[in-house]
Design an enzyme around this catalytic site. Structure first.
Site, PDB file in Angstrom:
ATOM      1  N   LYS A  82       0.830  -1.208   0.000  1.00 28.03           N
ATOM      2  CA  LYS A  82       0.000   0.000   0.000  1.00 28.03           C
ATOM      3  C   LYS A  82       0.864   1.257   0.000  1.00 28.03           C
ATOM      4  CE  LYS A  82      -3.672  -0.290   2.353  1.00 28.03           C
ATOM      5  NZ  LYS A  82      -4.597  -0.458   3.492  1.00 28.03           N
ATOM      6  N   ARG A 152      -3.763   2.720   8.589  1.00 23.27           N
ATOM      7  CA  ARG A 152      -4.016   1.445   7.920  1.00 23.27           C
ATOM      8  C   ARG A 152      -2.751   0.600   7.877  1.00 23.27           C
ATOM      9  NH1 ARG A 152      -8.649   1.918   4.218  1.00 23.27           N
ATOM     10  NH2 ARG A 152      -9.364   4.077   4.097  1.00 23.27           N
ATOM     11  N   GLY A 161      -8.363  -7.358   4.628  1.00 22.12           N
ATOM     12  CA  GLY A 161      -9.196  -7.577   5.799  1.00 22.12           C
ATOM     13  C   GLY A 161      -8.546  -8.310   6.941  1.00 22.12           C
ATOM     14  N   MET A 163      -5.743  -7.467   8.649  1.00 18.99           N
ATOM     15  CA  MET A 163      -5.170  -6.612   9.693  1.00 18.99           C
ATOM     16  C   MET A 163      -6.085  -5.414   9.916  1.00 18.99           C
ATOM     17  SD  MET A 163      -1.100  -6.932   8.938  1.00 18.99           S
ATOM     18  CE  MET A 163      -1.260  -6.615   7.189  1.00 18.99           C
ATOM     19  N   ARG A 402      -3.863  -1.446  -5.805  1.00 15.49           N
ATOM     20  CA  ARG A 402      -3.061  -2.657  -5.651  1.00 15.49           C
ATOM     21  C   ARG A 402      -3.418  -3.593  -6.784  1.00 15.49           C
ATOM     22  NH1 ARG A 402      -6.242  -4.461  -0.148  1.00 15.49           N
ATOM     23  NH2 ARG A 402      -8.294  -4.717  -1.070  1.00 15.49           N
ATOM     24  N   HIS A 520     -15.718  -8.065   1.831  1.00 17.76           N
ATOM     25  CA  HIS A 520     -14.706  -8.984   2.348  1.00 17.76           C
ATOM     26  C   HIS A 520     -14.918 -10.388   1.787  1.00 17.76           C
ATOM     27  CE1 HIS A 520     -13.275 -11.958   5.346  1.00 17.76           C
ATOM     28  NE2 HIS A 520     -12.219 -11.174   5.375  1.00 17.76           N
ATOM     29  N   ARG A 640       1.107 -47.178 -11.047  1.00 17.89           N
ATOM     30  CA  ARG A 640       1.114 -48.002  -9.834  1.00 17.89           C
ATOM     31  C   ARG A 640       0.441 -49.330 -10.143  1.00 17.89           C
ATOM     32  NH1 ARG A 640      -0.637 -42.442  -7.152  1.00 17.89           N
ATOM     33  NH2 ARG A 640      -1.771 -42.525  -9.102  1.00 17.89           N
ATOM     34  N   GLU A 823      12.907 -42.889  -1.727  1.00 24.78           N
ATOM     35  CA  GLU A 823      11.873 -42.538  -0.751  1.00 24.78           C
ATOM     36  C   GLU A 823      12.307 -42.834   0.682  1.00 24.78           C
ATOM     37  OE1 GLU A 823       8.398 -45.005  -1.602  1.00 24.78           O
ATOM     38  OE2 GLU A 823       9.704 -46.397  -2.678  1.00 24.78           O
ATOM     39  N   SER A 842      13.553 -41.651  -9.270  1.00 25.40           N
ATOM     40  CA  SER A 842      12.284 -40.932  -9.172  1.00 25.40           C
ATOM     41  C   SER A 842      11.995 -40.743  -7.690  1.00 25.40           C
ATOM     42  CB  SER A 842      11.156 -41.716  -9.847  1.00 25.40           C
ATOM     43  OG  SER A 842       9.939 -41.003  -9.739  1.00 25.40           O
ATOM     44  N   GLY A 844      10.114 -40.331  -4.471  1.00 23.94           N
ATOM     45  CA  GLY A 844       8.801 -40.519  -3.848  1.00 23.94           C
ATOM     46  C   GLY A 844       8.725 -39.611  -2.641  1.00 23.94           C
ATOM     47  N   ASN A 846       6.439 -38.142  -0.933  1.00 26.67           N
ATOM     48  CA  ASN A 846       5.497 -38.344   0.175  1.00 26.67           C
ATOM     49  C   ASN A 846       6.134 -39.219   1.261  1.00 26.67           C
ATOM     50  OD1 ASN A 846       3.495 -36.840  -1.075  1.00 26.67           O
ATOM     51  ND2 ASN A 846       2.559 -38.611  -2.047  1.00 26.67           N
ATOM     52  N   CYS A 909       7.648 -38.187  -8.480  1.00 25.96           N
ATOM     53  CA  CYS A 909       6.349 -38.766  -8.842  1.00 25.96           C
ATOM     54  C   CYS A 909       5.292 -38.624  -7.750  1.00 25.96           C
ATOM     55  CB  CYS A 909       6.503 -40.233  -9.229  1.00 25.96           C
ATOM     56  SG  CYS A 909       7.233 -41.264  -7.940  1.00 25.96           S
ATOM     57  N   TYR A 929      12.123 -34.044 -14.846  1.00 26.65           N
ATOM     58  CA  TYR A 929      10.669 -34.008 -15.021  1.00 26.65           C
ATOM     59  C   TYR A 929       9.976 -34.063 -13.666  1.00 26.65           C
ATOM     60  CZ  TYR A 929      10.501 -39.048 -14.080  1.00 26.65           C
ATOM     61  OH  TYR A 929      10.605 -40.277 -13.472  1.00 26.65           O
TER      62      TYR A 929
END
Length: 955
Positions: A82, A152, A161, A163, A402, A520, A640, A823, A842, A844, A846, A909, A929
């Site tokens: 701002k 502000r 909205g 703050m 903005r 808002h 898979r 992994e 590759s 994994g 997760n 992956c 990739y």
């Protein structure tokens, strides 16, 4: 450096509290001076204060508007968005009321020093207030003609909205009478004062709702008075009514806070400045920062600006406009305004405003000037702007601009059209479009067939496009509870406030009975990509838990459907239909009939022009693979094989294999499964037509394939002629304390080689068949859960042996690669050893995240929200990769693998492959990739281009 003695007030650190009710002048750095000096500060020619102490001399206050502007639009990190934009607008000659910005460095100092400020700040603020006084010809605190200011927030990234703001600051019991006399408008002066008292009481003195369903305290007092005086609207209140309201407001503050409303303007100012800095750490701001990955250390600036008044009568107004429509991006001025009002009336949804088009006839000169400013802003900032303005007695002022929050469709369309208009180039367009927003073009809408059977019961303002059906809830807590149960919620509020943010995040859609397209609810919903209808002709009764739509009354928990594109509201659940883009991709709509599809394809073409990372799909069936190709996938990064065992009767053969006691019995069961797997792979090879396919061998533990309910075991026993007791014993034997770290992946294949041999034969026979038919195969076989090179060696030997047999028997040859999923932390740390065998890695991510952080993606939901709220972690590590910890392991594995095999192929992956922040990291560490689910492919393509362009800028 010139030396100056400062006149300051010094309070002890113990007198300052960060509690919400604190509103007194802040202490300076307490140990610097023992007592106030006697002389006044000497100002340098630029209006700054020169002092000898390096810390004190540092510039913390930046003026803007009317005669002196210190900053500019490039200083967002220092001045906040701002403040930087107000400075920039001042520099290009737009009508900005004068003011000053207290930099984000002061916010950082404030939190690091227990709520105290740098020594020079008090003097600097007074100097800047004096400059505003000179510019507008009024004095701060003057009893006869007071200067009033707004205070502000201003974060580096817009946080609408989240703050706090205080308007009309500087009024007290004496100066309100002077303002009334000076303007000749008693009602105006009293209206400003009641607004100021309410905002200050809420923001600074902590007079707020005690619980979610309590009416806002100051609104409750006003509603009571209006009921007593038989007045319907705020504008109906007379000066006498407003005087009584002011008395009641001050009494409410004393009752709730135990303190009197302050009369000293500078005490008011410091109270508001402190409240804005404290609001950076409030609950809703933390939630917002966590959702949008805004670092806590950025802090907020504070902007103090001379008030201009839209509530001076029928020639005054206030409003918000967008330089293009933020719902769909059409190149028209879009927004709303209110005559005889202040800005908070528009954005808070207190009154339903008029569409900006009505200003053409009601205030034609102001509309023409606003249209001119619209063009200036777009050309200068080269982006769609969200503008707040006030018209004071026919004179227009710009209060803020903005970059506009907009829907995914609008973000893409405006970028596309600005390129066509020559405002930006395609590289800028690619960088500008939020990568996640592209997925909104694939989101469903209500089907035409369903809408033919439905009649909208009410209509509101279309504020967030798309279609959503869900259970009605009236509270944020209710929306979160519905989400936890795996259901969808529609959050219904009279109007939303920042306190509703948790519920807005959890809800599928948002419906309000008050507020317009810049309220808002609308603003936040568009940023989140939520379906939203605002200012609807509905009646919401929190106490009864009802939503009245015409003569229909729906209750909490009932289904309601909202269309954020048309604004229509329907009782019950309405069936959804594919988006235009998906209809074109699936041959249901002519591409020439869809402007949206043309934009989508063009933007994707720009992304492909700049990206370096390839993008693949995680696909387990030919149908999924075909979908990925339509969306731009360049291969399959994860197929898979375990998912293929659940179709039709093949799960029974899989269960027979698991339950078999002898090797021969297991081989017979495996041979039954082989043709199913071979046919699946054959179809997938044909679908990909020579594009790479990475097939992962069986990964999950065997108990996942067996039933756990007694009734299901009985049915299985009857189906495959195996005793119930044997099935029960086998389930118990396979059960593991922590299956994510147990007998799975390559460990299974080593223990039960029949499984790996069957899968290898199915893969290679399918490949041989495709090659014999004249097709092409680019095959990559991935061995999961490898922690030791010897494990991979074991599996590679099996694969090579089967491949030789199949090629010899079928009299064909084809190339293939064998690699592994990284992994496990050990695999990452020993990647150089593993790379002697693995031709590709590759990641994994997760499982790598689970194993590295000791967090289960299934069970961590109990504490992750608390961790993000307390900013222990910035985001869910299963949604966006932990770059500092898990990311180090990825980098180590990449580097070590390349030392042994310089041409090693590197990919990811897990679902991190579809997350833009993660993709930027994967680009930097040198992956070839990413692979993700089908809906994330366009997101990944755009994010990969943005990563490449960011890398280009760094170098």
């Amino acid at each position: 450096m010139r030396a100056t003695v400062l006149t300051v007030s010094v309070l002890s650190a113990s007198s300052f509290s960060l509690a919400p009710a604190q509103h007194r002048r802040p202490p300076l750095k307490a140990s610097v001076l023992d007592e106030p000096a006697k002389s006044t500060p000497a100002l340098d020619p630029d209006g700054g204060v020169a002092v000898t102490d390096e810390e004190v001399a540092r510039k913390f206050v930046y003026d803007f508007g009317e005669g002196k502007t210190d900053g500019n639009g490039t200083q967002r990190a220092l001045l906040g968005g701002k403040g930087a934009n107000l400075a920039e607008c001042s520099l290009i000659g737009l009508p900005v009321p004068p003011g000053f910005t207290i930099s984000t460095e002061v916010c950082t100092y404030y939190y690091a020093h227990d709520g105290t400020y740098p020594l020079s700040l008090d003097v600097d603020v007074k100097a800047s207030v004096a400059r505003i006084e000179g510019a507008v010809g009024k004095r701060f605190g003057d009893a006869s003609d007071p200067l009033l200011v707004s205070v502000r927030s201003g974060a580096r990234d817009s946080m609408p909205g989240m703050m706090d703001t205080v308007l009309n600051l500087g009024l007290n019991d004496e100066s309100v009478e002077g303002l009334a006399a000076k303007t000749g408008n008693e009602r105006f002066a009293l209206d400003c004062y009641r607004r100021f008292i309410a905002m200050y009481g809420d923001v600074v003195m902590g007079v707020q709702q005690r619980h979610e369903n309590e009416h806002e305290p100051f609104d409750a007092v006003m509603d009571q008075l209006k009921a007593e005086r038989h007045k319907r609207e705020d504008l109906d209140l007379t000066p006498d009514d407003l005087r009584e309201l002011i008395t009641r407001f001050k009494a409410l503050i004393t009752e709730r806070s135990g303190e009197e409303f302050p009369q000293d303007p500078y005490e008011q100012l410091w109270g508001a400045i402190g409240a804005v800095f404290r609001s950076w750490g409030n609950d809703r701001a933390r939630i917002y920062r966590a959702k949008y990955h805004i670092p806590a250390e950025w802090g907020t600036a504070v902007n103090v600006q001379a008030m201009v008044f839209g509530n001076l009568g029928d020639t005054s107004a206030t409003g918000v406009c967008f330089t293009r429509r933020p719902t769909d991006g059409e190149n028209v001025m879009y927004g709303e305004y209110l005559v005889n009002a202040q800005g908070e009336d528009v954005v808070a949804g207190i009154r339903t405003p008029k569409a900006i088009d009505e200003m053409k006839t009601e205030m034609p000169d102001s509309y023409t000037e606003l249209e001119h400013i619209r063009g200036v802003l777009e050309r200068h900032f080269a982006d769609v702007q969200d503008v707040e303005f006030t018209i004071q007695e026919k004179k227009l002022y710009l209060l803020q601009t903005r970059n506009a929050k907009r829907t995914g469709l609008a973000a893409i369309r405006t970028a596309y059209e600005m390129v066509k208009e020559g405002i930006i180039d395609d590289k800028t367009a690619v960088k500008r479009i939020p990568a996640d927003s592209i997925s909104s073009l694939l989101a469903p809408t209500f089907s035409a067939d369903a809408l033919e059977r439905e009649t909208p019961l009410a209509t509101g303002l279309p504020a967030g496009p798309g279609a959503a059906s869900g259970h009605i809830t009236f509270t944020a807590l209710g929306a979160e509870a519905i989400q936890r149960e795996g259901r969808k919620a529609i959050l219904c509020r009279i109007e939303t406030t920042p306190e509703d943010l948790r519920g807005m995040i959890a809800a599928e859609g948002i419906l309000t009975s008050r507020g317009g397209v810049s309220s808002h609810a609308a603003l936040v919903a568009r940023q989140m990509g939520k379906v939203c209808v605002c200012g609807a002709d509905v009646t919401i009764d929190y106490s009864r838990g009802t939503l009245g739509i015409g003569t229909t009354v729906l209750r909490e928990g009932d289904f309601v459907s909202i269309d954020g594109t048309t604004g229509h509201i329907y009782a019950g659940r309405v069936d959804a239909a594919p988006s235009e883009v998906n209809q074109v991709l699936n041959g249901k709509l002519d591409p020439d009939e869809s402007y949206t599809y043309r934009i989508f394809q063009t933007v994707m073409g720009w992304a492909d022009k700049y990206r370096k990372l390839a993008v693949r799909i995680n696909a387990d069936t030919p149908k999924q693979a075909a979908t990925g190709l339509k969306l731009g996938a360049e291969g399959i990064g994860l197929a898979r094989t375990e998912h293929m065992f659940f179709e039709g009767d093949r799960i029974h053969y899989m269960r027979k294999l698991i339950l078999a006691a002898e090797d021969s019995e297991r081989r017979r069961a495996a041979n039954k499964l082989l043709p199913f797997q071979r046919d699946d792979f054959h179809e997938m090879f044909n679908a990909m037509d020579g594009l790479p396919i990475t097939i992962r061998l069986l990964d999950p533990p065997l108990h996942e394939f067996l039933p756990h309910e007694s009734s299901a075991r009985l049915a299985l026993a009857d189906k495959i002629s195996v005793p119930f007791e044997k099935i029960t014993e086998r389930v118990a034997a396979l059960q593991e304390m922590n299956p994510m770290l147990g007998h799975r992946g390559c460990r299974l294949a080593i223990s039960f080689p029949e499984i790996a041999e069957m899968q290898a034969r199915a893969i290679f026979e399918a490949a041989a068949q495709v090659v014999a038919e004249g097709g092409q195969v680019a095959l990559e076989i991935m061995v999961p859960f490898v922690g030791f090179k010897a494990e991979l060696d074991n599996q590679v030997n099996t694969l090579h042996e089967v491949a030789r047999e199949v090629m010899a028997y079928r009299k064909v040859s084809f190339e293939y690669k064998v690699g592994t999923m990284i992994e496990l932390p050990r695999a990452a740390l020993t990647a150089d050893d593993i790379a002697h065998t693995a031709e590709f890695f590759s990641f994994g991510t997760n499982d790598l995240t689970q194993c590295t952080m000791g967090m289960s993606r299934d069970d961590s939901g109990a504490f992750l929200p608390t961790y993000t709220a307390k900013e222990i972690i910035s985001q869910n590590p299963f949604a966006s990769i932990d770059q500092v910890g898990v990311g180090q392991l990825v980098q180590i594995a990449c580097d070590k693998g390349a030392t042994v095999r310089p041409d090693i192929k590197l990919g990811v992956c897990g679902e991190h492959g579809g997350d833009p922040k993660s993709i930027e990291f994967f680009h930097r560490v040198g992956l070839n990739y990413v692979s993700c689910s089908a809906p994330r492919i366009p997101v990944a393509r755009l994010a990969a281009a943005q990563a490449a362009l960011a890398d280009e800028e760094r170098h």
